[in-house]
Scaffold this motif. Structure first.
Motif, short mmCIF file in Angstrom:
data_model
loop_
_atom_site.label_atom_id
_atom_site.label_comp_id
_atom_site.label_asym_id
_atom_site.label_seq_id
_atom_site.Cartn_x
_atom_site.Cartn_y
_atom_site.Cartn_z
N ASP A 17 53.72 70.52 -108.00
CA ASP A 17 55.12 70.94 -107.87
C ASP A 17 55.51 71.91 -108.99
O ASP A 17 56.50 71.69 -109.72
N LEU A 18 54.74 72.99 -109.10
CA LEU A 18 54.94 73.96 -110.17
C LEU A 18 55.38 75.30 -109.62
O LEU A 18 54.96 75.72 -108.52
N GLU A 19 56.17 76.01 -110.40
CA GLU A 19 56.43 77.43 -110.16
C GLU A 19 55.48 78.20 -111.06
O GLU A 19 55.59 78.15 -112.29
N LEU A 20 54.54 78.90 -110.45
CA LEU A 20 53.50 79.58 -111.21
C LEU A 20 54.03 80.88 -111.77
O LEU A 20 54.57 81.72 -111.04
N ALA A 56 44.64 78.06 -108.02
CA ALA A 56 45.94 78.05 -108.70
C ALA A 56 47.06 77.70 -107.73
O ALA A 56 47.97 76.92 -108.05
N ALA A 57 47.01 78.27 -106.52
CA ALA A 57 48.04 77.98 -105.54
C ALA A 57 48.03 76.51 -105.13
O ALA A 57 49.08 75.88 -104.98
N ARG A 68 56.49 76.36 -114.61
CA ARG A 68 57.69 75.54 -114.79
C ARG A 68 57.68 74.44 -113.74
O ARG A 68 57.38 74.70 -112.57
N THR A 69 57.97 73.23 -114.16
CA THR A 69 58.03 72.12 -113.23
C THR A 69 59.34 72.16 -112.45
O THR A 69 60.28 72.88 -112.82
#
Length: 307
Positions: free
Chosen positions: A40-43, A32-33, A59-60
């Motif tokens: 380029d995601l905020e998990l 996932a990381a 969120r992108t």
């Protein structure tokens, strides 16, 4: 990065896959990381509802709300789910934004609440599912390679036979024999000219609202089957057993079958037969997963239908 809270059903199903599933579980945080970095995601938090995959809100960088899905080995983008989603191109199904076959991962558009959480009566939920299916059913490309209706019937017959034996015969021989008879009938009835690219598990939790478009829904998590439309209607036949057990399960089941046929123009006999097969196979699967009370609900209705 948000700590991954893996749902228990996902953990259980992964463990049933043996060493491969355990290795997948152990590697999920790093996977996932890595995807969050590469895409380029905020998990964000893990979402409820997944059974064979980790599903997380993201969120992108541009501020778009999306969903990251990391599927168990053998069930991922190299198999039918991604191919089905790409074939549908967002028509009645969630849109695929990015995918990574090596890591069994997909980045999907973010949809709204599941139909199962919107408070509609069961009859209303069935209407929504049927309307969405009518929009989504389509013929696959000539060289589709999806599991066929004949293959699905044969695999379900084998699954029922083997699991019923392994679990020590938790329902009657009569019920199992009828499920196997129906599976053989659907196998022999397979006709490519009458088949569509079907979802394969079109239940209310897999039917999500489209944000900003009142009354519109899309499916998630398709199996991707080249099969007669009646199979997709077997899933509403299979579900909501408590409602059927609140009265005469046979009469109520027949009424539900008639509603599905009326809403879609599909003949009721194959809907009933596939629904019975699905109810038996799912009941046995739930027993295997340790969900005893829910399994009993499925199998009690099946016993009544068999009688």
């Amino acid at each position: 990065m948000t700590r991954l809270q893996i749902p228990e059903i996902v953990r259980t199903r992964a463990m049933l896959r043996g060493d491969e599933g355990l290795a997948w579980l152990d590697g999920l945080p790093a996977t996932a990381a890595g995807l969050a970095h590469d895409w380029d995601l905020e998990l964000g938090p893990v979402l409820a509802g997944g059974t064979d995959a980790l599903v997380a809100a993201c969120r992108t960088r541009g501020g778009q709300d999306v969903v990251l899905k990391i599927v168990m080995p053998g069930l991922g983008p190299g198999n039918d789910q991604l191919r089905a989603l790409l074939a549908f191109k967002g028509r009645g199904y969630v849109e695929v934004l990015r995918h990574d076959a090596a890591r069994n991962a997909m980045l999907l558009e973010r949809l709204g609440a599941p139909l199962s959480e919107l408070g509609l009566p069961i009859a209303g939920q069935i209407e929504v599912i049927c309307a969405t299916l009518r929009q989504a059913w389509a013929n696959p490309p000539d060289d589709h390679g999806f599991t066929t209706g004949a293959e699905k019937a044969e695999s379900l017959a084998t699954f029922i036979t083997d699991l019923w034996r392994d679990l020590g015969g938790p329902c009657s021989q009569r019920t199992v024999d009828l499920a196997l008879d129906f599976a053989d009938r659907r196998r022999r009835a397979f006709d490519p000219a009458a088949c569509v690219l079907a979802h394969g598990d079109a239940h209310a939790a897999n039917t999500l609202a489209v944000p900003g478009r009142e009354g519109r829904f899309k499916f998630i998590d398709p199996d991707g089957l080249f099969i007669e439309p009646a199979y997709d209607l077997a899933i509403p036949m299979r579900d909501w057993g408590a409602e059927l057990l609140a009265g005469d399960p046979v009469l109520l089941g027949q009424g539900r079958c008639d509603q599905l046929a009326r809403l879609t123009g599909v003949e009721p006999v194959p809907i009933w037969q596939w629904g019975f097969i699905e109810r038996v196979s799912t009941g046995l699967l739930l027993l295997q997963l340790g969900q005893t009370s829910l399994a009993e609900e499925y199998l009690t209705v099946a016993e009544a239908w068999a009688a």
